[in-house]
Motif scaffolding. Structure first.
Motif, PDB file in Angstrom:
ATOM      1  N   LYS A   1     -18.040  64.344  77.479  1.00 14.77           N
ATOM      2  CA  LYS A   1     -17.766  65.825  77.814  1.00 14.77           C
ATOM      3  C   LYS A   1     -16.410  66.056  78.239  1.00 14.77           C
ATOM      4  N   GLY A   2     -15.696  67.108  77.510  1.00 10.32           N
ATOM      5  CA  GLY A   2     -14.351  67.703  77.751  1.00 10.32           C
ATOM      6  C   GLY A   2     -13.362  67.049  76.935  1.00 10.32           C
ATOM      7  N   ASP A   3     -13.994  65.881  76.000  1.00  9.82           N
ATOM      8  CA  ASP A   3     -13.239  65.028  75.117  1.00  9.82           C
ATOM      9  C   ASP A   3     -13.542  65.329  73.646  1.00  9.82           C
ATOM     10  N   ASP A   4     -12.682  65.669  72.994  1.00  6.59           N
ATOM     11  CA  ASP A   4     -13.118  65.999  71.477  1.00  6.59           C
ATOM     12  C   ASP A   4     -12.347  64.990  70.463  1.00  6.59           C
ATOM     13  N   VAL A   5     -12.105  63.787  71.291  1.00  6.45           N
ATOM     14  CA  VAL A   5     -11.489  62.621  70.448  1.00  6.45           C
ATOM     15  C   VAL A   5     -12.281  61.531  70.543  1.00  6.45           C
ATOM     16  N   ASN A   6     -12.788  61.062  71.918  1.00  9.38           N
ATOM     17  CA  ASN A   6     -13.497  59.836  72.055  1.00  9.38           C
ATOM     18  C   ASN A   6     -15.075  60.307  71.949  1.00  9.38           C
ATOM     19  N   ALA A   7     -15.549  59.359  71.329  1.00  9.35           N
ATOM     20  CA  ALA A   7     -17.122  59.561  70.924  1.00  9.35           C
ATOM     21  C   ALA A   7     -17.831  58.176  70.983  1.00  9.35           C
ATOM     22  N   CYS A   8     -18.946  58.378  70.837  1.00  5.63           N
ATOM     23  CA  CYS A   8     -19.999  57.032  70.341  1.00  5.63           C
ATOM     24  C   CYS A   8     -20.833  57.319  68.987  1.00  5.63           C
ATOM     25  N   ALA A   9     -20.409  56.439  68.327  1.00  4.90           N
ATOM     26  CA  ALA A   9     -21.080  56.458  66.954  1.00  4.90           C
ATOM     27  C   ALA A   9     -22.348  55.748  67.203  1.00  4.90           C
ATOM     28  N   GLN A  10     -23.609  56.340  66.786  1.00  5.26           N
ATOM     29  CA  GLN A  10     -24.764  55.821  67.163  1.00  5.26           C
ATOM     30  C   GLN A  10     -25.622  55.606  65.815  1.00  5.26           C
ATOM     31  N   LEU A  11     -26.219  54.660  65.669  1.00  4.13           N
ATOM     32  CA  LEU A  11     -27.408  54.557  64.514  1.00  4.13           C
ATOM     33  C   LEU A  11     -28.504  53.781  65.150  1.00  4.13           C
ATOM     34  N   VAL A  12     -29.548  54.400  64.811  1.00  6.04           N
ATOM     35  CA  VAL A  12     -31.069  53.832  65.077  1.00  6.04           C
ATOM     36  C   VAL A  12     -31.835  53.701  63.825  1.00  6.04           C
ATOM     37  N   VAL A  13     -32.711  52.619  63.691  1.00  3.72           N
ATOM     38  CA  VAL A  13     -33.468  52.315  62.692  1.00  3.72           C
ATOM     39  C   VAL A  13     -35.093  52.309  63.443  1.00  3.72           C
TER      40      VAL A  13
END
Length: 207
Positions: A53-65
């Motif tokens: 929230k409030g950050d448009d550069v750091n993120a969590c890349a997620q993959l589920v199967v």
């Protein structure tokens, strides 16, 4: 007079997008896609980039199967990433695809037997300004069938946010309240994309 960097970037991405778009395969090519009950479909995947929230550069890349039809978790991968490409409307794929591809590549290297047979992508596919959204690009580059499932309305192709749409959305079960509609990637047109998503929603509601 030289063009602004953003204009140069847009032209470059437009060229790359058009090149990749030539590789789209819009027909159903998998055996399970041709069966009304999706017999043969055993694994479905989902990918997303979630921002702090409030950050448009750091993120969590997620993959589920998940297994299908039981919808049991088979695999998950979450990695914090720092995005380097700028956000430009219509070119989200260039900002997010590299990290989603890396997640799929890790799965392929570590647990290839769990590769999903279809991937649901938080973003648009053919329903896009140039009919080549995030799901399309991920599908072409990964070689996997992808279905774009966008949360927000993209007002293109004559579609506009209206009271009618909001009324229909409010009457839709929450698991399936996804706008505008599923839009497939490299192998699928709109109508076939609805079926696997609806099936997964139904299975989730029953479990």
């Amino acid at each position: 007079m030289t063009a602004a960097p953003a204009e140069d970037q847009v032209r470059q991405w437009e060229s790359e997008q058009e090149h990749l778009r030539q590789q789209l395969v819009e027909d159903d090519t998998e055996a399970w896609q041709k069966n009304p009950d999706f017999s043969g479909l055993q694994r479905v995947g989902g990918v997303d980039l979630s921002f702090i929230k409030g950050d448009d550069v750091n993120a969590c890349a997620q993959l589920v199967v998940l297994s299908y039809p039981d919808m049991e978790l088979l695999y998950e991968d979450s990695q914090m990433v720092t995005l380097t490409a700028p956000y430009i409307a219509g070119f989200l794929a260039f900002r997010e695809t590299p990290y989603l591809l890396e997640a799929l590549q890790r799965l392929k290297e570590n647990r290839p037997e769990l590769l999903p047979q279809v991937v649901f992508v938080d973003g648009n596919g053919l329903f896009h300004y140039r009919e080549f959204g995030l799901a399309c690009q991920l599908g072409v580059l990964s070689g996997l069938p992808c279905v774009g499932v966008a949360k927000n309305l993209l007002q293109v192709q004559g579609v506009h946010k209206s009271e009618e749409h909001q009324s229909q959305s409010s009457q839709t079960p929450s698991l399936a309240r996804l706008w505008p509609r599923p839009s497939r990637d490299r192998r699928h047109r709109m109508a076939p994309a609805v079926s696997p998503l609806a099936a997964c929603c139904n299975q989730s509601q029953q479990s």
